[in-house]
Design a protein around this motif. Structure first.
Motif, mmCIF file in Angstrom:
data_model
loop_
_atom_site.group_PDB
_atom_site.id
_atom_site.type_symbol
_atom_site.label_atom_id
_atom_site.label_comp_id
_atom_site.label_asym_id
_atom_site.label_seq_id
_atom_site.Cartn_x
_atom_site.Cartn_y
_atom_site.Cartn_z
ATOM 1 N N LEU A 13 -24.312 -37.237 -5.177
ATOM 2 C CA LEU A 13 -24.246 -35.978 -5.912
ATOM 3 C C LEU A 13 -25.445 -35.131 -5.495
ATOM 4 C CD1 LEU A 13 -23.392 -37.305 -9.504
ATOM 5 C CD2 LEU A 13 -21.799 -36.546 -7.726
ATOM 6 N N TYR A 14 -25.276 -33.807 -5.400
ATOM 7 C CA TYR A 14 -26.344 -32.960 -4.878
ATOM 8 C C TYR A 14 -26.223 -31.563 -5.474
ATOM 9 C CZ TYR A 14 -22.369 -31.620 -2.016
ATOM 10 O OH TYR A 14 -21.123 -31.205 -1.613
ATOM 11 N N SER A 15 -27.330 -30.830 -5.438
ATOM 12 C CA SER A 15 -27.318 -29.438 -5.899
ATOM 13 C C SER A 15 -27.070 -28.510 -4.721
ATOM 14 C CB SER A 15 -28.647 -29.097 -6.582
ATOM 15 O OG SER A 15 -29.713 -29.200 -5.652
ATOM 16 N N ASP A 16 -26.794 -27.244 -5.012
ATOM 17 C CA ASP A 16 -26.452 -26.317 -3.930
ATOM 18 C C ASP A 16 -27.634 -26.009 -3.018
ATOM 19 O OD1 ASP A 16 -27.919 -24.805 -5.690
ATOM 20 O OD2 ASP A 16 -26.327 -23.382 -6.166
ATOM 21 N N GLY A 17 -28.860 -26.303 -3.481
ATOM 22 C CA GLY A 17 -30.023 -26.103 -2.621
ATOM 23 C C GLY A 17 -30.014 -26.991 -1.393
ATOM 24 N N VAL A 18 -29.216 -28.059 -1.414
ATOM 25 C CA VAL A 18 -29.128 -28.964 -0.260
ATOM 26 C C VAL A 18 -28.353 -28.304 0.875
ATOM 27 C CG1 VAL A 18 -28.199 -31.177 0.541
ATOM 28 C CG2 VAL A 18 -29.319 -31.028 -1.694
ATOM 29 N N VAL A 19 -27.341 -27.514 0.566
ATOM 30 C CA VAL A 19 -26.419 -27.026 1.603
ATOM 31 C C VAL A 19 -26.460 -25.517 1.798
ATOM 32 C CG1 VAL A 19 -24.836 -28.966 1.402
ATOM 33 C CG2 VAL A 19 -24.563 -26.988 -0.117
ATOM 34 N N GLU A 20 -27.045 -24.752 0.881
ATOM 35 C CA GLU A 20 -27.054 -23.303 1.011
ATOM 36 C C GLU A 20 -28.295 -22.828 1.761
ATOM 37 O OE1 GLU A 20 -26.696 -21.532 -2.818
ATOM 38 O OE2 GLU A 20 -24.522 -21.775 -2.906
ATOM 39 N N ARG A 21 -28.082 -21.940 2.734
ATOM 40 C CA ARG A 21 -29.171 -21.310 3.475
ATOM 41 C C ARG A 21 -28.831 -19.833 3.655
ATOM 42 N NH1 ARG A 21 -30.650 -25.509 2.240
ATOM 43 N NH2 ARG A 21 -31.697 -27.147 3.452
ATOM 44 N N ARG A 22 -29.863 -19.020 3.691
ATOM 45 C CA ARG A 22 -29.641 -17.600 3.918
ATOM 46 C C ARG A 22 -29.056 -17.365 5.304
ATOM 47 N NH1 ARG A 22 -34.736 -14.086 1.508
ATOM 48 N NH2 ARG A 22 -34.409 -14.588 -0.707
ATOM 49 N N ARG A 23 -28.161 -16.379 5.365
ATOM 50 C CA ARG A 23 -27.534 -15.983 6.632
ATOM 51 C C ARG A 23 -26.838 -17.158 7.315
ATOM 52 N NH1 ARG A 23 -32.246 -13.163 6.286
ATOM 53 N NH2 ARG A 23 -33.382 -14.762 7.426
ATOM 54 N N GLN A 24 -26.327 -18.091 6.498
ATOM 55 C CA GLN A 24 -25.582 -19.213 7.053
ATOM 56 C C GLN A 24 -24.415 -19.535 6.136
ATOM 57 O OE1 GLN A 24 -27.553 -22.809 8.886
ATOM 58 N NE2 GLN A 24 -26.629 -23.846 7.144
ATOM 59 N N SER A 25 -23.267 -19.761 6.719
ATOM 60 C CA SER A 25 -22.074 -20.052 5.936
ATOM 61 C C SER A 25 -22.234 -21.364 5.181
ATOM 62 C CB SER A 25 -20.854 -20.127 6.863
ATOM 63 O OG SER A 25 -19.736 -20.660 6.190
ATOM 64 N N LEU A 26 -21.700 -21.393 3.949
ATOM 65 C CA LEU A 26 -21.737 -22.620 3.165
ATOM 66 C C LEU A 26 -20.967 -23.735 3.864
ATOM 67 C CD1 LEU A 26 -22.538 -24.041 0.533
ATOM 68 C CD2 LEU A 26 -20.433 -23.147 -0.496
ATOM 69 N N THR A 27 -19.938 -23.371 4.598
ATOM 70 C CA THR A 27 -19.156 -24.370 5.331
ATOM 71 C C THR A 27 -20.022 -25.101 6.341
ATOM 72 O OG1 THR A 27 -17.183 -22.988 5.083
ATOM 73 C CG2 THR A 27 -17.113 -24.724 6.757
ATOM 74 N N VAL A 28 -20.931 -24.371 6.993
ATOM 75 C CA VAL A 28 -21.831 -24.991 7.972
ATOM 76 C C VAL A 28 -22.752 -25.990 7.283
ATOM 77 C CG1 VAL A 28 -23.684 -24.547 9.630
ATOM 78 C CG2 VAL A 28 -21.722 -22.996 9.494
ATOM 79 N N GLY A 29 -23.282 -25.616 6.129
ATOM 80 C CA GLY A 29 -24.155 -26.532 5.399
ATOM 81 C C GLY A 29 -23.428 -27.777 4.936
ATOM 82 N N MET A 30 -22.218 -27.629 4.451
ATOM 83 C CA MET A 30 -21.436 -28.784 3.995
ATOM 84 C C MET A 30 -21.126 -29.719 5.160
ATOM 85 S SD MET A 30 -20.731 -28.214 0.641
ATOM 86 C CE MET A 30 -19.132 -28.818 0.166
ATOM 87 N N ALA A 31 -20.765 -29.134 6.305
ATOM 88 C CA ALA A 31 -20.471 -29.965 7.478
ATOM 89 C C ALA A 31 -21.714 -30.703 7.950
ATOM 90 C CB ALA A 31 -19.907 -29.090 8.594
ATOM 91 N N GLY A 32 -22.866 -30.033 7.904
ATOM 92 C CA GLY A 32 -24.107 -30.695 8.302
ATOM 93 C C GLY A 32 -24.457 -31.846 7.400
ATOM 94 N N LEU A 33 -24.257 -31.680 6.089
ATOM 95 C CA LEU A 33 -24.525 -32.766 5.145
ATOM 96 C C LEU A 33 -23.593 -33.944 5.404
ATOM 97 C CD1 LEU A 33 -25.872 -33.924 2.605
ATOM 98 C CD2 LEU A 33 -24.148 -32.697 1.248
ATOM 99 N N MET A 34 -22.325 -33.682 5.593
ATOM 100 C CA MET A 34 -21.359 -34.761 5.805
ATOM 101 C C MET A 34 -21.689 -35.536 7.083
ATOM 102 S SD MET A 34 -17.183 -34.561 5.808
ATOM 103 C CE MET A 34 -17.120 -33.425 7.191
ATOM 104 N N ALA A 35 -22.032 -34.821 8.157
ATOM 105 C CA ALA A 35 -22.362 -35.496 9.411
ATOM 106 C C ALA A 35 -23.630 -36.331 9.280
ATOM 107 C CB ALA A 35 -22.518 -34.465 10.529
ATOM 108 N N ALA A 36 -24.637 -35.814 8.577
ATOM 109 C CA ALA A 36 -25.891 -36.545 8.431
ATOM 110 C C ALA A 36 -25.699 -37.819 7.615
ATOM 111 C CB ALA A 36 -26.938 -35.646 7.779
ATOM 112 N N VAL A 37 -24.920 -37.749 6.550
ATOM 113 C CA VAL A 37 -24.675 -38.926 5.711
ATOM 114 C C VAL A 37 -23.872 -39.973 6.472
ATOM 115 C CG1 VAL A 37 -23.510 -39.735 3.634
ATOM 116 C CG2 VAL A 37 -24.910 -37.668 3.549
ATOM 117 N N ALA A 38 -22.859 -39.526 7.225
ATOM 118 C CA ALA A 38 -22.056 -40.482 8.004
ATOM 119 C C ALA A 38 -22.893 -41.153 9.076
ATOM 120 C CB ALA A 38 -20.862 -39.766 8.633
#
Length: 708
Positions: free
Chosen positions: A519-544
């Motif tokens: 479980l995580y807060s949005d501060g883990v995946v949200e970045r300025r000038r970057q799509s939320l989809t990119v952050g979610m994909a980065g988190l999923m790849a890092a965890v895997a």
């Protein structure tokens, strides 16, 4: 007329100096120089007044030169020879306009000499640049020069005497003071102020010892630097090693701080009664100045091992330095007070300990956003339900102030109370929705924005039931039969945030042994000038791609999964369904110099009893020794060492109760007093990280075990 040279016979010529006299003096006194071919004539014919003046010039340690006759022939001492550099010895006995042909017509060079000679005017040049000499930095030396007409026995002007006092050091100190002010402007804590102050004072004043003391409640604490200490770039970034000082100490730096009166001694034993080692005992001259601040009492001391006269200019420079330090220390004390209050408020509303269960391993991490000086609204919790299941929650209350933290505390407490009554996730979130709506009505605001993800873990059935109120979807890492891990987001109806008529729905998904929930807060995946989809994909790849499903390691992986900085708080909670129960042991480490040795012996014996491979024991003991030493030196408090052994990995953590802040990834090579730091742990372990606690911080590392 001015400039006419009168000569009177003298009884004797200047006698050559004894062996070992400076070369320039020997050249003037010796017989080899062709003085007869100059307007001065042979030495035995020099006017008695001129001869006496030449003797004074040659014996003086200050740079002095005589410009003689209409041609302004040069005669000077060894100190002046060092000033003019490679123009010596060719300048001796030659007209000055020839020697300085490239500079003579420069303003402030030839004109002042000629004016003193032609018109009999004395002239003082303050802080003038002498372009004949350069420092190693390429800057020209700065001098204060006095030019006076020289008269012979008849009162006629026969030359000009120049006396030069180099003031480059004072000029450099003033420039260094400006650099010092700029460096202090970037400090946040008293540790930062102390580190910058000690480095500046030791270098700028060319001191043998510098001390900095501040009040710490009823007692005092002091830190010092010694000339010649072997400090590399990594050591310079270490927190200073403060030494506690009793309130009744007679140390001059503390006495001056208490009284507000500066203390100066030119020669003596000012630290005799308070010396802690031979460095203090060697100090003979000392200046101790109080810091001018209404918020904090403190002092700065500069010491030398030789007698030292404290000039008015130097005292003024010291006073200005102490003024700057006082202002910086005041800002730092205010910041630390605000920072400590905000962080304590934030973390006191988070669980100090998570449940320890045989089949479920739990870890969490919270990193404050913005500048770390404000309380935030992110929270997490994990607790046992009456049914024996585990309730897990992670939420986010919008805002970065005390009010957000207070609302977070209300939501967290209410959620636990609702779950203990009815643990169904949809029922819990529905009750929270009514609470948040009521809080909005009570405070007269409809701007409350609260998102929550809540789940119930049933280890016996191997499943999780989850519900979400506007929160990012949970992530599950699963270990495949071939050893390759995958990570997927739970397909969960998100629903509206709390307080907006949330109607949550639940989803139940498998949670088999070897799986880990994140479980995580949005501060883990949200970045300025970057799509939320990119952050979610980065988190999923890092965890895997993580080396294991250990929850503490996954928390560290998740917080660093998405590149770039965030101004939002970051909270992560991970729960692993272990393949087999782990074994755990712990030891309290006292704040004593022998503590790391005792930890090494205990840990070696414990891991040997558990039949851990020798290679793993050696690496783990070495890493733990490094962490306990750092906790002792840099937090200065007792610590707790915990080891957790599972069939897949060994996890070791060292938790201190200090207030020096947490270790960041950028400090990997800077923590150890021996210069090894966490770089050693990074090499010997498979994962490492830091976690803030309610008081202090925890540093941990993980070593994977070989198969079988």
């Amino acid at each position: 007329m001015p400039g006419t040279v009168g000569r009177f016979p003298t009884s004797s010529a200047p006698v050559p100096g004894p062996a070992g006299v400076p070369p320039a003096v020997a050249a003037v006194r010796g017989q080899a120089h062709p003085w007869a071919d100059t307007p001065l004539g042979p030495p035995q014919g020099w006017d008695v007044t001129v001869r006496v003046l030449v003797d004074v010039i040659l014996s003086c340690p200050v740079p002095m030169a005589l410009y003689y006759g209409d041609d302004l022939v040069l005669l000077y001492n060894q100190a002046y020879a060092e000033v003019i550099g490679d123009r010596h010895p060719g300048a001796l006995g030659r007209p000055a306009p020839e020697v300085y042909a490239d500079l003579w017509h420069t303003p402030g060079v030839g004109e002042v000499i000629e004016r003193a000679y032609r018109h009999g005017e004395s002239f003082l040049q303050r802080e003038s640049v002498l372009p004949v000499q350069q420092h190693a930095t390429g800057d020209h030396a700065v001098f204060t020069r006095g030019h006076s007409p020289v008269r012979d026995s008849t009162g006629q002007i026969v030359g000009v005497l120049t006396v030069a006092a180099q003031t480059s050091q004072l000029t450099q100190q003033l420039q260094s003071l400006s650099d010092f002010a700029a460096a202090l402007s970037g400090t946040l804590t008293l540790d930062d102020v102390a580190r910058v102050t000690l480095r500046y004072a030791l270098h700028s004043f060319d001191a043998d010892q510098v001390s900095f003391a501040v009040d710490d409640g009823p007692a005092w604490r002091l830190v010092r630097r010694i000339r010649g200490e072997l400090l590399d770039e990594a050591d310079e970034r270490l927190p200073p090693l403060w030494r506690p000082v009793p309130p009744d100490t007679t140390a001059p730096v503390v006495v001056g701080a208490r009284s507000g009166v500066p203390f100066f001694t030119g020669d003596g034993q000012p630290l005799r009664d308070t010396a802690v080692d031979r460095h203090d005992q060697k100090i003979r001259s000392l200046a101790a100045l109080p810091l001018r601040s209404s918020v904090i009492r403190g002092g700065l001391a500069i010491g030398y091992q030789a007698p030292h006269g404290w000039s008015a200019a130097e005292r003024a420079l010291l006073a200005a330095s102490a003024e700057l330090v006082g202002q910086a220390a005041e800002r730092a004390r205010r910041f630390e007070t605000q920072h400590g209050t905000a962080q304590l408020l934030q973390r006191s509303m988070l669980p100090e300990q998570l449940p320890a269960l045989p089949r479920l391993r739990i870890a969490a991490r919270y990193d404050p956003g913005v500048d770390g000086n404000a309380a935030g609204g992110d929270f997490y919790d994990a607790f046992l339900l009456p049914s024996g299941d585990l309730g897990v929650v992670l939420g986010d209350v919008a805002g970065h102030d005390v009010q957000a933290a207070a609302r977070m505390g209300q939501v967290r407490a209410a959620l636990r109370a609702l779950a203990l009554t009815d643990p169904r996730p949809d029922a819990v979130l529905a009750g929270l929705d009514r609470l948040v709506a009521s809080l909005g009505t009570e405070t007269g605001t409809h701007e409350l924005f609260v998102t929550v993800a809540f789940g119930v873990v049933d280890a016996d059935r191997g499943e999780i039931t989850l519900a979400s109120a506007g929160h990012p979807p949970p992530l599950i890492r699963r270990s495949g039969p071939d050893g390759v891990a995958t990570a997927t987001f739970v397909e969960l109806p998100t629903g509206a945030p709390l307080g907006l008529g949330c109607r949550p729905r639940t989803a139940t998904v498998p949670f088999a042994p070897g799986d880990t929930l994140l479980l995580y807060s949005d501060g883990v995946v949200e970045r300025r000038r970057q799509s939320l989809t990119v952050g979610m994909a980065g988190l999923m790849a890092a965890v895997a791609g993580a080396t294991s499903g250990d929850p503490r390691a996954l928390c560290a992986v998740a917080t660093g999964a998405v590149g770039g900085t965030t101004e939002d708080d970051v909270a992560v909670l991970a729960v692993e369904h272990a393949l087999r129960p782990s074994r755990s042991a712990g030891m309290e480490m006292p704040a004593e110099p022998t503590a790391p040795s005792r930890v090494r012996h205990w840990m070696t014996a414990q891991l040997g009893e558990w039949q851990v491979p020798e290679a793993v024991i050696g690496a783990a003991v070495l890493c733990t020794s490094e962490l306990t030493t750092n906790a002792l030196l840099h937090a200065g408090t007792a610590a707790r060492v915990e080891i957790d052994l599972s069939p897949e990995r060994l996890l070791v953590s060292v938790a201190d109760s200090g207030t020096r802040g947490t270790v960041t990834r950028a400090q990997t090579d800077t923590l150890s007093s021996r210069g090894r730091g966490l770089g050693l742990i990074e090499q010997l372990s498979d994962a490492w990280g830091t976690d803030p606690t309610v008081r202090g911080s925890t540093v941990w590392f993980e070593i994977l075990l070989p198969p079988g």
